[in-house]
Design an enzyme around this catalytic site. Structure first.
Site, PDB file in Angstrom:
ATOM      1  N   GLU A  91      10.385   2.773   6.920  1.00  0.00           N
ATOM      2  CA  GLU A  91      10.150   1.324   6.915  1.00  0.00           C
ATOM      3  C   GLU A  91      11.004   0.667   7.991  1.00  0.00           C
ATOM      4  O   GLU A  91      12.194   0.903   8.094  1.00  0.00           O
ATOM      5  CB  GLU A  91      10.456   0.756   5.519  1.00  0.00           C
ATOM      6  CG  GLU A  91      10.601  -0.755   5.413  1.00  0.00           C
ATOM      7  CD  GLU A  91       9.393  -1.560   5.890  1.00  0.00           C
ATOM      8  OE1 GLU A  91       8.277  -1.282   5.450  1.00  0.00           O
ATOM      9  OE2 GLU A  91       9.581  -2.470   6.726  1.00  0.00           O
ATOM     10  N   HIS A 119       7.411 -10.890 -31.250  1.00  0.00           N
ATOM     11  CA  HIS A 119       8.343  -9.763 -31.260  1.00  0.00           C
ATOM     12  C   HIS A 119       7.678  -8.571 -31.912  1.00  0.00           C
ATOM     13  O   HIS A 119       7.045  -8.730 -32.958  1.00  0.00           O
ATOM     14  CB  HIS A 119       9.602 -10.135 -32.046  1.00  0.00           C
ATOM     15  CG  HIS A 119      10.543  -8.974 -32.196  1.00  0.00           C
ATOM     16  ND1 HIS A 119      11.319  -8.509 -31.152  1.00  0.00           N
ATOM     17  CD2 HIS A 119      10.805  -8.163 -33.250  1.00  0.00           C
ATOM     18  CE1 HIS A 119      12.044  -7.480 -31.567  1.00  0.00           C
ATOM     19  NE2 HIS A 119      11.740  -7.247 -32.840  1.00  0.00           N
ATOM     20  N   ILE A 172       0.841  -1.205   0.000  1.00  0.00           N
ATOM     21  CA  ILE A 172       0.000   0.000   0.000  1.00  0.00           C
ATOM     22  C   ILE A 172       0.871   1.248   0.000  1.00  0.00           C
ATOM     23  O   ILE A 172       0.611   2.209  -0.731  1.00  0.00           O
ATOM     24  CB  ILE A 172      -0.951  -0.003   1.228  1.00  0.00           C
ATOM     25  CG1 ILE A 172      -1.982  -1.131   1.064  1.00  0.00           C
ATOM     26  CG2 ILE A 172      -1.627   1.349   1.408  1.00  0.00           C
ATOM     27  CD1 ILE A 172      -2.986  -1.248   2.180  1.00  0.00           C
ATOM     28  N   GLY A 173       1.938   1.236   0.803  1.00  0.00           N
ATOM     29  CA  GLY A 173       2.826   2.399   0.892  1.00  0.00           C
ATOM     30  C   GLY A 173       3.396   2.801  -0.461  1.00  0.00           C
ATOM     31  O   GLY A 173       3.379   3.980  -0.822  1.00  0.00           O
TER      32      GLY A 173
HETATM   33  P1  FAD Z   1     -12.959  -8.243   1.982  1.00  0.00           P
HETATM   34  O1  FAD Z   1     -12.778  -7.801   0.595  1.00  0.00           O
HETATM   35  O2  FAD Z   1     -12.357  -7.433   3.062  1.00  0.00           O
HETATM   36  O3  FAD Z   1     -14.541  -8.313   2.209  1.00  0.00           O
HETATM   37  C1  FAD Z   1     -15.111  -8.600   3.427  1.00  0.00           C
HETATM   38  C2  FAD Z   1     -16.523  -8.058   3.440  1.00  0.00           C
HETATM   39  O4  FAD Z   1     -17.194  -8.569   4.567  1.00  0.00           O
HETATM   40  C3  FAD Z   1     -16.593  -6.538   3.569  1.00  0.00           C
HETATM   41  O5  FAD Z   1     -17.429  -6.013   2.575  1.00  0.00           O
HETATM   42  C4  FAD Z   1     -17.212  -6.314   4.954  1.00  0.00           C
HETATM   43  O6  FAD Z   1     -18.039  -5.180   5.019  1.00  0.00           O
HETATM   44  C5  FAD Z   1     -18.036  -7.585   5.118  1.00  0.00           C
HETATM   45  N1  FAD Z   1     -18.298  -7.940   6.505  1.00  0.00           N
HETATM   46  C6  FAD Z   1     -17.408  -8.015   7.531  1.00  0.00           C
HETATM   47  N2  FAD Z   1     -18.016  -8.447   8.653  1.00  0.00           N
HETATM   48  C7  FAD Z   1     -19.318  -8.640   8.327  1.00  0.00           C
HETATM   49  C8  FAD Z   1     -20.440  -9.101   9.050  1.00  0.00           C
HETATM   50  N3  FAD Z   1     -20.360  -9.469  10.328  1.00  0.00           N
HETATM   51  N4  FAD Z   1     -21.625  -9.167   8.396  1.00  0.00           N
HETATM   52  C9  FAD Z   1     -21.725  -8.826   7.092  1.00  0.00           C
HETATM   53  N5  FAD Z   1     -20.686  -8.400   6.359  1.00  0.00           N
HETATM   54  C10 FAD Z   1     -19.498  -8.315   6.970  1.00  0.00           C
HETATM   55  N6  FAD Z   1      -5.390  -7.445  -3.418  1.00  0.00           N
HETATM   56  C11 FAD Z   1      -5.041  -7.867  -4.657  1.00  0.00           C
HETATM   57  O7  FAD Z   1      -5.023  -9.074  -4.911  1.00  0.00           O
HETATM   58  N7  FAD Z   1      -4.691  -6.972  -5.625  1.00  0.00           N
HETATM   59  C12 FAD Z   1      -4.684  -5.646  -5.398  1.00  0.00           C
HETATM   60  O8  FAD Z   1      -4.359  -4.865  -6.293  1.00  0.00           O
HETATM   61  C13 FAD Z   1      -5.036  -5.176  -4.112  1.00  0.00           C
HETATM   62  N8  FAD Z   1      -5.034  -3.858  -3.842  1.00  0.00           N
HETATM   63  C14 FAD Z   1      -5.407  -3.432  -2.606  1.00  0.00           C
HETATM   64  C15 FAD Z   1      -5.362  -2.059  -2.336  1.00  0.00           C
HETATM   65  C16 FAD Z   1      -5.713  -1.586  -1.089  1.00  0.00           C
HETATM   66  C17 FAD Z   1      -5.665  -0.103  -0.817  1.00  0.00           C
HETATM   67  C18 FAD Z   1      -6.141  -2.506  -0.083  1.00  0.00           C
HETATM   68  C19 FAD Z   1      -6.571  -2.011   1.261  1.00  0.00           C
HETATM   69  C20 FAD Z   1      -6.175  -3.860  -0.338  1.00  0.00           C
HETATM   70  C21 FAD Z   1      -5.800  -4.339  -1.591  1.00  0.00           C
HETATM   71  N9  FAD Z   1      -5.791  -5.698  -1.899  1.00  0.00           N
HETATM   72  C22 FAD Z   1      -5.407  -6.129  -3.135  1.00  0.00           C
HETATM   73  C23 FAD Z   1      -6.178  -6.714  -0.893  1.00  0.00           C
HETATM   74  C24 FAD Z   1      -7.631  -7.166  -1.155  1.00  0.00           C
HETATM   75  O9  FAD Z   1      -8.481  -6.056  -1.112  1.00  0.00           O
HETATM   76  C25 FAD Z   1      -8.034  -8.206  -0.123  1.00  0.00           C
HETATM   77  O10 FAD Z   1      -7.100  -9.257  -0.097  1.00  0.00           O
HETATM   78  C26 FAD Z   1      -9.404  -8.766  -0.456  1.00  0.00           C
HETATM   79  O11 FAD Z   1     -10.372  -7.754  -0.503  1.00  0.00           O
HETATM   80  C27 FAD Z   1      -9.819  -9.833   0.558  1.00  0.00           C
HETATM   81  O12 FAD Z   1     -11.061 -10.328   0.205  1.00  0.00           O
HETATM   82  P2  FAD Z   1     -12.058 -10.949   1.278  1.00  0.00           P
HETATM   83  O13 FAD Z   1     -13.218 -11.428   0.497  1.00  0.00           O
HETATM   84  O14 FAD Z   1     -11.333 -11.893   2.142  1.00  0.00           O
HETATM   85  O15 FAD Z   1     -12.487  -9.730   2.227  1.00  0.00           O
HETATM   86  P1  NAI Z   2       2.422  -4.777   4.121  1.00  0.00           P
HETATM   87  O1  NAI Z   2       2.446  -5.916   5.046  1.00  0.00           O
HETATM   88  O2  NAI Z   2       2.587  -5.004   2.678  1.00  0.00           O
HETATM   89  O3  NAI Z   2       3.545  -3.718   4.547  1.00  0.00           O
HETATM   90  C1  NAI Z   2       3.614  -3.165   5.829  1.00  0.00           C
HETATM   91  C2  NAI Z   2       5.011  -2.673   6.071  1.00  0.00           C
HETATM   92  O4  NAI Z   2       5.020  -1.861   7.219  1.00  0.00           O
HETATM   93  C3  NAI Z   2       6.015  -3.799   6.319  1.00  0.00           C
HETATM   94  O5  NAI Z   2       7.062  -3.702   5.378  1.00  0.00           O
HETATM   95  C4  NAI Z   2       6.470  -3.571   7.760  1.00  0.00           C
HETATM   96  O6  NAI Z   2       7.810  -3.906   7.961  1.00  0.00           O
HETATM   97  C5  NAI Z   2       6.232  -2.075   7.942  1.00  0.00           C
HETATM   98  N1  NAI Z   2       6.020  -1.627   9.344  1.00  0.00           N
HETATM   99  C6  NAI Z   2       5.260  -2.210  10.304  1.00  0.00           C
HETATM  100  N2  NAI Z   2       5.308  -1.489  11.452  1.00  0.00           N
HETATM  101  C7  NAI Z   2       6.105  -0.418  11.219  1.00  0.00           C
HETATM  102  C8  NAI Z   2       6.539   0.697  12.000  1.00  0.00           C
HETATM  103  N3  NAI Z   2       6.160   0.881  13.260  1.00  0.00           N
HETATM  104  N4  NAI Z   2       7.359   1.592  11.433  1.00  0.00           N
HETATM  105  C9  NAI Z   2       7.769   1.452  10.153  1.00  0.00           C
HETATM  106  N5  NAI Z   2       7.396   0.421   9.357  1.00  0.00           N
HETATM  107  C10 NAI Z   2       6.551  -0.492   9.878  1.00  0.00           C
HETATM  108  O7  NAI Z   2       1.033  -4.038   4.449  1.00  0.00           O
HETATM  109  P2  NAI Z   2       0.220  -2.914   3.684  1.00  0.00           P
HETATM  110  O8  NAI Z   2       1.074  -2.203   2.697  1.00  0.00           O
HETATM  111  O9  NAI Z   2      -0.466  -2.136   4.738  1.00  0.00           O
HETATM  112  O10 NAI Z   2      -0.846  -3.765   2.888  1.00  0.00           O
HETATM  113  C11 NAI Z   2      -1.763  -4.632   3.576  1.00  0.00           C
HETATM  114  C12 NAI Z   2      -2.137  -5.796   2.728  1.00  0.00           C
HETATM  115  O11 NAI Z   2      -2.934  -5.397   1.642  1.00  0.00           O
HETATM  116  C13 NAI Z   2      -0.920  -6.490   2.172  1.00  0.00           C
HETATM  117  O12 NAI Z   2      -0.715  -7.661   2.915  1.00  0.00           O
HETATM  118  C14 NAI Z   2      -1.250  -6.826   0.771  1.00  0.00           C
HETATM  119  O13 NAI Z   2      -1.371  -8.211   0.618  1.00  0.00           O
HETATM  120  C15 NAI Z   2      -2.616  -6.172   0.504  1.00  0.00           C
HETATM  121  N6  NAI Z   2      -2.480  -5.289  -0.657  1.00  0.00           N
HETATM  122  C16 NAI Z   2      -2.197  -5.851  -1.865  1.00  0.00           C
HETATM  123  C17 NAI Z   2      -1.997  -5.074  -2.964  1.00  0.00           C
HETATM  124  C18 NAI Z   2      -1.641  -5.718  -4.246  1.00  0.00           C
HETATM  125  O14 NAI Z   2      -1.794  -6.927  -4.359  1.00  0.00           O
HETATM  126  N7  NAI Z   2      -1.170  -4.981  -5.236  1.00  0.00           N
HETATM  127  C19 NAI Z   2      -2.102  -3.621  -2.904  1.00  0.00           C
HETATM  128  C20 NAI Z   2      -2.363  -3.131  -1.582  1.00  0.00           C
HETATM  129  C21 NAI Z   2      -2.565  -3.954  -0.524  1.00  0.00           C
END
Ligand code: FAD
Ligand code: NAI
EC number: 1.8.1.4
Length: 467
Positions: A203, A445, A184-185
């Protein structure tokens, strides 16, 4: 029973599980506490972040590359309101698509908080507090995750923000301090750096994206610094972030024990996510969770209560949408009596910076630690005709193969379109291809995929043709 299966949570894990259950003839319900379906991924994760990454990339190209391409457009201006508006429209359309899929597959959708009454009964409480109960033979918990906030951080959602707020800012920060150089960072840091913000990453470990192969981290650090002016404080742990008026003061401690103070107008906290089970009433159904709050499951994604399963971010493993989806399909097929399989080692990881970063299989660090004998073939993007044509010369593809059998063990890439190209590596590895197998296949290519072939040639017998 009202239903064969009830899915709690409509993220990529939950809604995909529901569709597969319905396809397999099960009477299915899905419960979502928010009005909009799609979970974190569609609403505040994958989709909106990629929409902003795309818009900011266009702006960056317009300001930094168009001229060289021979395109004069004057000085482009950012309309952040419109950029955010477009992102929201993409989210609404995509979420509407999930709603359509629920109807098409005759899945009953309930909006409200789902909580267990017992192992076969779920209460749904809507936004007005109105309650209803349904009964279900099986339940799939897919409640996802929430951002983690570390102690000392004054998360005011205005200046000290997580990814959720960073997707809706009303101004481009002047200086954004990013706590955590993970996925995310670097993704959201890139968005605002491209729009003109100074970005400083603090980090805890010694590199960006520490979970990925270290070659990728090194190259990404170099490129983000060169291209966007990213600044880094590695091996530094943030201890506090406090807002004072329009300023955030961030305190951190480096590996020498020295205190560092940074000032910014915005601070993005991206230190990981935690499983979300609040209000779910796990204890009423007798479902156990582990010390990190994840729902405990066995190899079949079954909890300790035999008719309750859990998938996605709320269980162990990578927090990725496609991992959640695979698990959704797995549980549905297992419930239908099939014998599904997930190869967790072949779930690719992708970071949507530019250049994109992607990896699958073992990293070189992992292989070194396991003492397995391996060989490496690398190919730099700059040696590729296609990369030169589009000025995307940063990056490298690295293929790791078993030293004796030549089986591909890991593919790690940073470069243009790596997010899509990693699929070739996944297919090859699923079929247990050798590096030479790929090296002998024709790649069109000029394409970026030629770099995969060249890296495989390099891994085979150091036979790359264009370096
Ligand atoms: P979620 O998508 O979190 O869905 C859970 C749902 O359950 C939510 O809608 C919530 O409201 C609902 N819920 C929770 N508790 C209840 C309850 N008690 N009753 C009813 N509903 C409830 N992953 C990728 O693979 N590629 C990416 O590019 C990517 N980009 C990301 C960017 C960001 C900024 C973030 C934050 C995450 C990103 N991720 C990405 C991670 C990805 O979003 C998650 O891994 C994924 O959404 C997980 O899916 P899930 O179905 O487990 O849960
Ligand atoms: P992350 O686990 O990828 O990175 C968190 C980072 O924060 C780590 O490198 C850790 O060492 C550092 N950290 C922890 N505590 C700290 C502190 N006190 N000071 C400084 N650094 C510290 O988690 P992030 O980026 O929040 O993403 C969460 C999840 O969302 C990821 O696990 C990822 O799987 C998912 N995600 C996936 C994306 C994708 O697939 N493109 C995009 C965005 C999120």
């Amino acid at each position: 029973m009202n239903y064969d299966v009830t899915v709690i949570g409509s993220g990529p894990g939950g809604y995909v599980a529901a569709i597969r259950c319905a396809q397999l003839g099960m009477k299915t319900a899905i419960i979502e506490k928010y009005n909009s379906l799609g979970g974190t991924c569609l609403n505040v994760g994958c989709i909106p972040s990629k929409a902003l990454l795309d818009s900011s990339e266009h702006y960056f190209k317009a300001t930094h590359e168009f001229k060289e391409h021979g395109i004069d457009i004057g000085k482009p201006k950012i309309n952040l309101k419109q950029m955010i508006q477009r992102k929201s429209e993409v989210v609404d359309q995509t979420s509407g698509g999930v709603e359509f899929l629920m109807k098409k597959n005759k899945i009953d959708t309930y909006h409200g908080l789902g909580s267990f009454v017992d192992k076969n009964t779920i209460k749904i409480t809507d936004a007005e507090g109105k309650e209803q109960q349904i009964t279900s033979k099986n339940t799939i918990i897919a409640t996802g995750s929430k951002p983690m906030i570390i102690p000392g951080i004054d998360y005011d959602k205005k200046r000290v923000i997580t990814s959720t707020e960073a997707l809706n800012l009303s101004e481009v920060p002047k200086h954004m301090v990013v706590i955590g150089g993970g996925v995310i960072g670097v993704e959201l840091g890139s968005v605002y750096a491209r729009l003109g913000a100074k970005v400083t990453v603090v980090e805890f470990l010694d590199s960006l994206i520490p979970g990925m192969d270290s070659t990728l981290a090194k190259e990404l650090q170099r490129v983000l610094k060169k291209q966007l002016g990213f600044q880094y404080h590695f091996k530094t742990k943030v201890t506090s972030a406090q807002t004072k008026g329009k300023e955030v003061i961030i305190k951190a401690e480096n590996s020498k024990g020295e205190e560092i103070e940074l000032k910014a107008d915005y601070c993005l906290v991206s230190v990981g996510r935690k499983p979300f089970t609040e209000g779910l009433g796990l204890e009423k159904a007798g479902v156990e969770s582990d010390e990190r709050g994840r729902v405990k499951v066995n190899d079949h994604l079954q909890t300790n209560v035999s008719n309750i399963y859990a998938i996605g971010d709320v269980v162990q493993g990578a927090m990725l949408a496609h991992k959640a989806e695979e698990e959704g399909v797995f549980v549905a097929e297992a419930l239908a009596g099939q014998k599904p399989h997930i190869n967790y080692k072949l779930i690719p990881g992708v970071v949507y910076t530019w250049p994109e970063v992607a990896g699958v299989g073992y990293t070189e660090q992992e292989l070194k630690a396991s003492k397995r004998k391996y060989k490496v073939g690398s190919f730099p993007m700059r040696a590729l005709g296609r990369a030169r044509a589009s000025m995307d010369i940063d990056g490298v593809i690295k293929v790791i193969a078993d030293a004796e059998t030549d089986e591909i063990l890991g593919v790690h890439m940073i470069g243009a379109r790596a997010a899509d190209m990693i699929a070739e590596a996944v297919v090859a590895m699923e079929y247990r291809a050798s590096a030479e197998d790929i090296a002998r296949m024709s790649h069109a290519h000029p394409t970026f995929t030629e770099a995969i072939k060249e890296a495989c040639l390099a891994a085979t017998d150091n036979r790359a043709l264009h370096v």
